[in-house]
Design a protein around this motif. Structure first.
Motif, PDB file in Angstrom:
ATOM      1  N   ILE A  66      -9.632  -0.234  -1.664  1.00 12.71           N
ATOM      2  CA  ILE A  66      -9.417  -1.637  -1.346  1.00 12.71           C
ATOM      3  C   ILE A  66      -9.910  -1.926   0.066  1.00 12.71           C
ATOM      4  N   THR A  67     -10.043  -3.204   0.362  1.00 13.37           N
ATOM      5  CA  THR A  67     -10.511  -3.644   1.675  1.00 13.37           C
ATOM      6  C   THR A  67      -9.325  -3.938   2.585  1.00 13.37           C
ATOM      7  N   ASP A  68      -9.606  -4.183   3.852  1.00 17.27           N
ATOM      8  CA  ASP A  68      -8.550  -4.600   4.780  1.00 17.27           C
ATOM      9  C   ASP A  68      -7.906  -5.894   4.297  1.00 17.27           C
ATOM     10  N   ALA A  69      -8.725  -6.801   3.734  1.00 21.91           N
ATOM     11  CA  ALA A  69      -8.184  -8.058   3.210  1.00 21.91           C
ATOM     12  C   ALA A  69      -7.240  -7.795   2.049  1.00 21.91           C
ATOM     13  N   GLY A  70      -7.576  -6.836   1.185  1.00 16.01           N
ATOM     14  CA  GLY A  70      -6.715  -6.477   0.070  1.00 16.01           C
ATOM     15  C   GLY A  70      -5.389  -5.919   0.542  1.00 16.01           C
ATOM     16  N   LEU A  71      -5.434  -5.103   1.600  1.00 18.27           N
ATOM     17  CA  LEU A  71      -4.201  -4.532   2.147  1.00 18.27           C
ATOM     18  C   LEU A  71      -3.353  -5.602   2.812  1.00 18.27           C
ATOM     19  N   ASN A  72      -3.975  -6.467   3.604  1.00 19.18           N
ATOM     20  CA  ASN A  72      -3.242  -7.460   4.391  1.00 19.18           C
ATOM     21  C   ASN A  72      -2.720  -8.632   3.568  1.00 19.18           C
ATOM     22  N   ASN A  73      -3.318  -8.860   2.402  1.00 22.36           N
ATOM     23  CA  ASN A  73      -2.890  -9.986   1.566  1.00 22.36           C
ATOM     24  C   ASN A  73      -2.126  -9.521   0.327  1.00 22.36           C
ATOM     25  N   SER A  74      -1.493  -8.373   0.422  1.00 21.86           N
ATOM     26  CA  SER A  74      -0.677  -7.860  -0.669  1.00 21.86           C
ATOM     27  C   SER A  74       0.468  -7.055  -0.066  1.00 21.86           C
ATOM     28  N   SER A  75       1.347  -6.557  -0.931  1.00 24.40           N
ATOM     29  CA  SER A  75       2.454  -5.720  -0.444  1.00 24.40           C
ATOM     30  C   SER A  75       2.085  -4.248  -0.468  1.00 24.40           C
ATOM     31  N   ALA A  76       0.805  -3.929  -0.689  1.00 27.67           N
ATOM     32  CA  ALA A  76       0.347  -2.540  -0.585  1.00 27.67           C
ATOM     33  C   ALA A  76       0.628  -2.028   0.818  1.00 27.67           C
ATOM     34  N   LYS A  77       1.045  -0.765   0.920  1.00 28.95           N
ATOM     35  CA  LYS A  77       1.389  -0.201   2.224  1.00 28.95           C
ATOM     36  C   LYS A  77       0.697   1.137   2.416  1.00 28.95           C
ATOM     37  N   MET A  78       0.459   1.465   3.670  1.00 29.93           N
ATOM     38  CA  MET A  78      -0.258   2.677   4.007  1.00 29.93           C
ATOM     39  C   MET A  78       0.679   3.887   4.070  1.00 29.93           C
ATOM     40  N   VAL A  79       0.164   5.027   3.602  1.00 26.61           N
ATOM     41  CA  VAL A  79       0.851   6.309   3.772  1.00 26.61           C
ATOM     42  C   VAL A  79      -0.124   7.277   4.404  1.00 26.61           C
ATOM     43  N   GLY A  80       0.404   8.374   4.933  1.00 25.45           N
ATOM     44  CA  GLY A  80      -0.448   9.360   5.563  1.00 25.45           C
ATOM     45  C   GLY A  80      -0.312  10.715   4.920  1.00 25.45           C
ATOM     46  N   ILE A  81      -1.264  11.591   5.246  1.00 25.48           N
ATOM     47  CA  ILE A  81      -1.194  12.965   4.767  1.00 25.48           C
ATOM     48  C   ILE A  81       0.125  13.575   5.247  1.00 25.48           C
ATOM     49  N   GLY A  82       0.879  14.163   4.316  1.00 23.95           N
ATOM     50  CA  GLY A  82       2.171  14.758   4.666  1.00 23.95           C
ATOM     51  C   GLY A  82       3.360  13.936   4.240  1.00 23.95           C
ATOM     52  N   ASP A  83       3.142  12.654   3.911  1.00 17.16           N
ATOM     53  CA  ASP A  83       4.241  11.837   3.375  1.00 17.16           C
ATOM     54  C   ASP A  83       4.604  12.311   1.972  1.00 17.16           C
ATOM     55  N   ILE A  84       5.873  12.139   1.600  1.00 17.75           N
ATOM     56  CA  ILE A  84       6.313  12.449   0.246  1.00 17.75           C
ATOM     57  C   ILE A  84       6.035  11.237  -0.635  1.00 17.75           C
ATOM     58  N   LEU A  85       5.380  11.449  -1.774  1.00 19.73           N
ATOM     59  CA  LEU A  85       5.107  10.372  -2.732  1.00 19.73           C
ATOM     60  C   LEU A  85       5.898  10.651  -4.005  1.00 19.73           C
ATOM     61  N   TYR A  86       6.583   9.625  -4.484  1.00 21.19           N
ATOM     62  CA  TYR A  86       7.453   9.785  -5.662  1.00 21.19           C
ATOM     63  C   TYR A  86       7.126   8.683  -6.661  1.00 21.19           C
ATOM     64  N   ALA A  87       6.764   9.076  -7.895  1.00 17.77           N
ATOM     65  CA  ALA A  87       6.363   8.112  -8.924  1.00 17.77           C
ATOM     66  C   ALA A  87       7.598   7.491  -9.569  1.00 17.77           C
ATOM     67  N   LEU A  88       7.649   6.165  -9.587  1.00 12.66           N
ATOM     68  CA  LEU A  88       8.807   5.443 -10.118  1.00 12.66           C
ATOM     69  C   LEU A  88       8.610   4.953 -11.540  1.00 12.66           C
ATOM     70  N   TYR A  89       7.381   4.640 -11.931  1.00 15.99           N
ATOM     71  CA  TYR A  89       7.144   3.916 -13.177  1.00 15.99           C
ATOM     72  C   TYR A  89       6.400   4.744 -14.211  1.00 15.99           C
ATOM     73  N   GLY A  90       6.624   4.360 -15.503  1.00 16.72           N
ATOM     74  CA  GLY A  90       5.784   4.802 -16.614  1.00 16.72           C
ATOM     75  C   GLY A  90       5.858   6.290 -16.900  1.00 16.72           C
ATOM     76  N   ALA A  91       4.748   6.799 -17.448  1.00 16.08           N
ATOM     77  CA  ALA A  91       4.699   8.182 -17.924  1.00 16.08           C
ATOM     78  C   ALA A  91       4.843   9.200 -16.808  1.00 16.08           C
ATOM     79  N   THR A  92       4.561   8.784 -15.569  1.00 18.70           N
ATOM     80  CA  THR A  92       4.640   9.727 -14.448  1.00 18.70           C
ATOM     81  C   THR A  92       5.974   9.656 -13.710  1.00 18.70           C
TER      82      THR A  92
END
Length: 392
Positions: free
Chosen positions: A68-94
């Motif tokens: 995505i572009t900077d505009a896509g990030l800034n105009n949505s609720s998408a948020k940045m994560v970094g290497i080393g963050d814990i990611l946990y899947a909430l929805y669907g098959a995962t």
């Protein structure tokens, strides 16, 4: 070894055998967490940029399909994560899948990012979440349906060592183990892809009588035959196992032509199909069209298959087995496929000398693939044993 009745694991590093009991806390009490969002679909200015956009199926990956572009990030609720963050899947098959992020990128709403705030080891937290996945799913998702939520995850009671050095030691062990598993998985996947490429190149393409890739010294066209002229079939009724009370201490394997292949072992001594290295067979699933090469005595689970042997023993069995495996056919109906479809399929075969070369090549390649698969399974079993013994 520690006493399992205490709030400590069965297996502990020697340095920490007399350390404090582990303590139970809510995950949200010592971490910050947040989920993301998805930029509006169809807005060209939001996509095709340089920011990796991580979706729930990619939390264990080191790359993404979307950017995505900077505009896509800034105009949505998408948020940045970094290497080393814990990611946990909430929805669907995962749902319930978790990993340490390998990417600096943005996450969508199906992912909860988790960051320890009090010095706790993120890798140990991830391993605890992996160990508890089935319990979490069965507790909070009825029949595995629905979604988890950030509030559910933050309220999870997790038991960890008070000593941060012990956390780091355990986390480091599992990090190394996961890296070794990932290395063997990549090797295994690479070999599977390599075999698929060889199957495409070493057998004639549709409408052709010669393959793209050949051993030196062979130039003749291949001979067209029907598959039913190559293989004889036998109904498996007399080899069906009577009791499904399997035990690994018994001697005779019970097989299926499906993905599971080996169902267990039986102590029945009659009705055994005596396949050998000199006289192998193919078990062919009449409904799914799956197949396996077998060169040892066995019994089977059901009659929904055919046992295939060569009509002409001067043909190379392993070459013919791979000819069968190389047929591109997806079942469209619930019918017995050997007689209705497969026996009439036209295939091509070369001279017996070329068959021998190709058959030996694929037999060796399959043996290497099986070896990597076995090593991978052993490592996964070892990790599961450590998870059971090194966590409360």
């Amino acid at each position: 070894m520690a006493d399992k009745q205490q709030n400590v694991p069965y297996r502990r590093f020697k340095k920490f055998e007399n350390a404090d009991d582990w303590e139970q806390r809510k995950l949200g009490a010592f971490t910050d967490s947040f989920s993301g969002g998805t930029p509006t679909a169809g807005k060209a200015e939001y996509y095709g940029g340089e920011i990796p956009f991580i979706r729930s199926g990619e939390i264990s990956s080191d790359s993404t399909e979307l950017f995505i572009t900077d505009a896509g990030l800034n105009n949505s609720s998408a948020k940045m994560v970094g290497i080393g963050d814990i990611l946990y899947a909430l929805y669907g098959a995962t749902s319930g899948e978790t990993s340490i992020s390998r990417i600096n990128g943005a996450i969508n709403q199906a992912i909860l990012a988790i960051r320890p705030t009090k010095g706790d080891d993120p890798y140990m937290i991830v391993q605890w979440l992996k160990k508890q996945k089935e319990t979490i799913i069965s507790t909070y998702l009825q029949g595995g349906q629905g979604n988890l939520s950030g509030s559910i995850v933050k309220d999870l009671l997790i038991t960890l060592p008070k000593n941060k050095d012990e956390q780091a030691k355990v986390g480091s062990l599992f990090k190394q183990l996961d890296q070794t598993i990932a290395l063997h998985q990549r090797k295994y996947d690479k070999l599977k892809k390599l075999k698929s490429a060889y199957l495409s190149e070493m057998f004639p393409a549709e409408g052709e009588r010669k393959p793209k890739r050949r051993f030196s010294g062979f130039t003749d066209d291949w001979e067209q035959r029907k598959l039913g002229e190559i293989f004889n079939y036998e109904q498996p009724t007399k080899y069906i196992v009577k009791s499904t009370e399997y035990d690994d201490n018994f001697n005779t394997p019970v097989l299926t032509a499906g993905k599971s292949f080996l169902l267990g072992y039986t102590d029945e001594i009659s009705g055994i199909k005596n396949a050998t290295v000199e006289n192998p067979v193919v078990i062919f699933d009449d409904f799914t069209t799956g197949s396996h090469y077998v060169d040892f005595p066995f019994k089977i689970k059901s009659s929904a298959m055919k046992l295939l042997s060569l009509n002409d023993n001067s043909d190379n069995f392993y070459f013919m087995f791979n000819t069968l495996k190389n047929i591109k056919y997806v079942p469209q109906s619930h019918e017995r496929h050997w007689i209705s479809k497969f026996s009439s399929f036209e295939i091509y075969k070369p001279s017996q000398e070329e068959q021998q070369k190709i058959g030996s090549f694929f037999k060796q390649l399959d043996a290497t693939i099986t070896l990597h698969q076995q090593q991978l399974e052993k490592l996964k079993s070892l990790k599961q044993a450590y998870l059971n013994e090194m966590f409360v």
